[in-house]
Design a protein around this motif. Structure first.
Motif, PDB file in Angstrom:
ATOM      1  N   ASN A  66      49.198  33.364  43.589  1.00 26.81           N
ATOM      2  CA  ASN A  66      49.659  32.033  44.025  1.00 26.81           C
ATOM      3  C   ASN A  66      51.112  31.813  43.620  1.00 26.81           C
ATOM      4  O   ASN A  66      51.915  31.291  44.407  1.00 26.81           O
ATOM      5  N   ARG A  85      48.586  34.452  50.652  1.00 31.09           N
ATOM      6  CA  ARG A  85      47.466  34.528  49.708  1.00 31.09           C
ATOM      7  C   ARG A  85      46.198  35.074  50.375  1.00 31.09           C
ATOM      8  O   ARG A  85      45.512  35.938  49.822  1.00 31.09           O
ATOM      9  N   TYR A  86      45.890  34.571  51.565  1.00 28.20           N
ATOM     10  CA  TYR A  86      44.686  35.028  52.262  1.00 28.20           C
ATOM     11  C   TYR A  86      44.832  36.474  52.724  1.00 28.20           C
ATOM     12  O   TYR A  86      43.863  37.244  52.712  1.00 28.20           O
ATOM     13  N   LYS A  89      44.248  38.735  49.773  1.00 29.36           N
ATOM     14  CA  LYS A  89      42.824  38.776  49.447  1.00 29.36           C
ATOM     15  C   LYS A  89      42.043  39.595  50.464  1.00 29.36           C
ATOM     16  O   LYS A  89      41.168  40.399  50.104  1.00 29.36           O
ATOM     17  N   ASN A  92      42.763  43.181  50.105  1.00 30.81           N
ATOM     18  CA  ASN A  92      42.438  43.625  48.745  1.00 30.81           C
ATOM     19  C   ASN A  92      43.657  44.265  48.057  1.00 30.81           C
ATOM     20  O   ASN A  92      43.542  45.288  47.382  1.00 30.81           O
TER      21      ASN A  92
END
Length: 364
Positions: A66, A85-86, A89, A92
């Motif tokens: 973040n 950020r997404y 994620k 990975n």
């Protein structure tokens, strides 16, 4: 019988309403999904594919994804911290390293992520160009040639190529206009290549990349003064022309705002600007001293024989001169004189000016 017909009619209306609502919801979902797809696709692309100016960013130890996302968005290296950020994620991505980095806005999100995993400064030993304030196009071409290996004539040829200039006018409409295509103008981009230090990743970037990096800098600087320019009722071309005159007349000790006031005072009463740097520009050479015979040179740039501003800038002015052109001092001065020591003496009458001129410079 009547009641059955009534309820059947109501049921049909309800079914129609439900169908319309379902269709509307379905269309809205498609629109949202489509909009989200294009938004995310855009966010993954470079902020500016043409901008390779190094941007320094420091990632402290212990920074979260973040934190990194917010820092990248603040530096305008990515378009959306949320998408970053997404994306991290979803893919990975792990192993971001603290460190000092030099990124640029032409990098994609995936490129930035790859670099941030190294923990090393990514700046390559490329090209550094320093353009001093008051430099003219021919001098800039010489600097580019010296640092890159291009020939000076090759650089000047591109800077004078009409099709290339017309393309730049379309690409940078906020600063470039057809004013620079005036037949009396010697170099269309004179005054528009902002004097500064520029860094490039490649040792020999294209001439176009170098030129457009300078134009983007000019665009960025002038954007800060848009309101002042409107208040002065000046076009960008007029502003840069006036700024160049101030730049060429100013010394380290000069009060640029007072020099600007002299020029505006002369324009207001219809007096020729009579500034020596325009004569030197018309002559196409540097001289330590301008003689009376030089003032007779036939050129639209010669402000001794032509009233008003010259056709265009005579040099590339720095921000101090641009600011002075927009915020001149309020004076009654019509003359100024730079002494050999670099001081500038301002006077109101020709008699006073000549007296100071004879005192510090002597008779020509």
């Amino acid at each position: 019988m009547y009641n059955d017909q009534f309820f059947q009619k109501d049921a049909q209306i309800v079914r129609k309403i439900v169908l319309i609502v379902c269709i509307a919801v379905f269309i809205a979902c498609i629109a949202i999904a489509g909009g989200s797809y294009f938004y995310i696709k855009s966010a993954l692309q470079p902020v500016d594919p043409d901008d390779r100016t190094p941007v320094h960013i420091s990632i402290p130890i212990g920074s979260s994804v973040n934190d990194i996302a917010n820092m990248l968005e603040e530096k305008q290296l990515i378009k959306s911290s949320l998408v970053f950020r997404y994306y991290v994620k979803l893919k990975n991505h792990v192993g971001f390293q603290a460190g000092e980095y030099r990124l640029n806005r032409s990098m994609s999100m995936e490129d930035i992520i790859a670099v941030l995993k190294t923990g090393k400064v990514t700046e390559k030993k490329g090209l550094k160009l320093t353009i001093p304030e008051g430099t003219q196009i021919t001098q800039i071409a010489a600097i580019i040639a010296e640092k890159t290996g291009y020939k000076k004539e090759e650089v000047l040829r591109q800077l004078n190529d009409r099709k290339y200039i017309e393309n730049l006018i379309q690409k940078y409409p906020s600063i470039l206009s057809k004013d620079i295509l005036n037949k009396n103008i010697r170099y269309p981009l004179e005054g528009y290549l902002f004097p500064a230090t520029y860094s490039f990743h490649e040792k020999k970037p294209s001439i176009a990349e170098i030129v457009e990096t300078m134009l983007r800098k000019t665009e960025k600087v002038l954007a800060k003064y848009e309101r002042d320019k409107k208040e002065m009722n000046m076009t960008t071309h007029q502003l840069l022309t006036m700024s160049s005159l101030i730049e060429e007349e100013a010394t380290e000790k000069a009060d640029r705002e007072k020099i600007a006031s002299v020029f505006y005072n002369r324009l207001r009463i219809g007096m020729p600007l009579q500034t020596d740097p325009t004569v030197l520009y018309a002559l196409g050479k540097h001289k330590d001293r301008v003689y009376y015979k030089d003032l007779e040179v036939k050129s639209p740039y010669n402000t001794y024989i032509h009233k008003g501003l010259p056709p265009g800038p005579i040099a590339n002015a720095g921000e101090m001169s641009i600011r002075a052109a927009l915020k001149p001092a309020k004076t009654d001065y019509l003359y100024f004189l730079a002494t050999p020591a670099g001081d500038v003496i301002f006077t109101k009458t020709l008699e006073e000016h000549n007296r100071e001129k004879e005192k510090y410079i002597g008779k020509q």
